[in-house]
Design an enzyme around this catalytic site. Structure first.
Site, PDB file in Angstrom:
ATOM      1  N   LYS A  86       1.025  -1.272  -0.020  1.00  0.00           N
ATOM      2  CA  LYS A  86       0.200  -0.017   0.056  1.00  0.00           C
ATOM      3  C   LYS A  86       0.997   1.325   0.021  1.00  0.00           C
ATOM      4  CE  LYS A  86      -4.405   0.896   2.407  1.00  0.00           C
ATOM      5  NZ  LYS A  86      -5.084   0.763   3.592  1.00  0.00           N
TER       6      LYS A  86
HETATM    7  C1  E4P Z   1      -8.210   2.149   3.154  1.00  0.00           C
HETATM    8  O1  E4P Z   1      -7.435   1.109   2.877  1.00  0.00           O
HETATM    9  C2  E4P Z   1      -8.024   2.489   4.320  1.00  0.00           C
HETATM   10  O2  E4P Z   1      -7.603   1.633   5.421  1.00  0.00           O
HETATM   11  C3  E4P Z   1      -9.376   2.864   5.116  1.00  0.00           C
HETATM   12  O3  E4P Z   1     -10.311   2.812   4.570  1.00  0.00           O
HETATM   13  C4  E4P Z   1      -9.568   4.409   5.782  1.00  0.00           C
HETATM   14  O4  E4P Z   1     -10.418   4.769   6.484  1.00  0.00           O
HETATM   15  P1  E4P Z   1     -11.030   5.628   7.483  1.00  0.00           P
HETATM   16  O5  E4P Z   1     -11.340   6.877   6.956  1.00  0.00           O
HETATM   17  O6  E4P Z   1     -12.047   5.138   8.148  1.00  0.00           O
HETATM   18  O7  E4P Z   1      -9.580   5.806   8.380  1.00  0.00           O
END
Ligand code: E4P
Length: 226
Positions: A86
């Site tokens: 990522k």
């Molecule tokens: C995406 O892969 C992120 O881990 C995640 O969806 C972020 O979400 P949040 O806005 O709830 O932190």
């Protein structure tokens, strides 16, 4: 649409995997910190998630330069065959993604908010793009409309020549806050929704299902005592 679980919690992952519909997991530094994760145990933890889920597991690089992200990415990819690296959507992230994708390492470009960011991520070779929905809503903007724009724009082009190993680019609806977000993502044709465990549970439930089940159980009691 496929379901990914957005968590680093092993119990949640094991439970969701047992339901038979889990296709992958996404983690991030916040989610790892939330379970009390330590730097020294990070790679082992990702390895344990990879054993629990039969599908891609996103592990995030926290590096800020392309060379460091590439080094991180190679190390993360070596943990297990189903690791996806990522990488944040930023200049250094794009440059690193190109190198990793050319090496056949799949990348999930995260913190993606706009159509231009998504197109750049796709052209840089991302295997997955994660447009964030809820964080738009958090600032009183329409996250679902933004996701819809990304799905439409990406659907206008063929990115198979850009991704690692020529695989299909997939859009992950991320930062999901409700079952309605999940429904909207599916209706617009997002490939994947990554959802927190609490939201996944809500996706299973409906008051009419509960009411119907209750009625069936009561009527079956009558059958048994008849
Ligand atoms: C995406 O892969 C992120 O881990 C995640 O969806 C972020 O979400 P949040 O806005 O709830 O932190």
């Amino acid at each position: 649409m496929k379901f990914f679980l957005d968590t680093a919690d092993l119990d949640e992952i094991a439970e969701a995997a047992s339901w038979g519909a889990l296709a992958g997991v996404t983690t991030n530094p916040t989610l790892y910190s939330r379970i009390g994760g330590k730097l020294s145990g990070f790679h082992d933890h990702i390895a344990r998630i990879c054993e629990l889920v039969d599908g891609p597991v996103s592990a995030e690089s926290v590096a800020m330069t392309r060379d460091e992200i590439i080094r991180d990415g190679r190390e993360l990819a070596a943990i297990a065959p189903n690791v996806v690296v990522k990488v944040p959507t930023m200049v250094e992230g794009l440059a690193a993604t190109r190198v990793l994708a050319d090496e056949g390492i799949p990348v999930n470009m995260t913190l993606c908010f706009t159509v231009p960011q998504a197109i750049l991520a796709a052209r840089a070779g991302a295997r997955y793009i994660s447009p964030f929905v809820g964080r738009f809503d958090d600032i009183s903007e329409d996250g679902i409309a933004q996701l819809d724009d990304v799905v439409t724009a990406i659907g206008n082009y063929d990115f198979a020549g850009d991704t690692a190993n020529g695989e299909k680019l997939e859009i992950i609806a991320a930062s999901i806050r409700s079952a309605n977000h999940v429904a909207q993502a599916a209706l617009m044709g997002a490939d994947i929704a990554t959802v927190p465990f609490g939201i996944l549970k809500k996706c299973v439930q409906h008051p009419l299902t509960d009411r119907g089940l209750d009625a069936f159980m009561k009527d079956w009691e009558k059958v048994q005592s008849a």
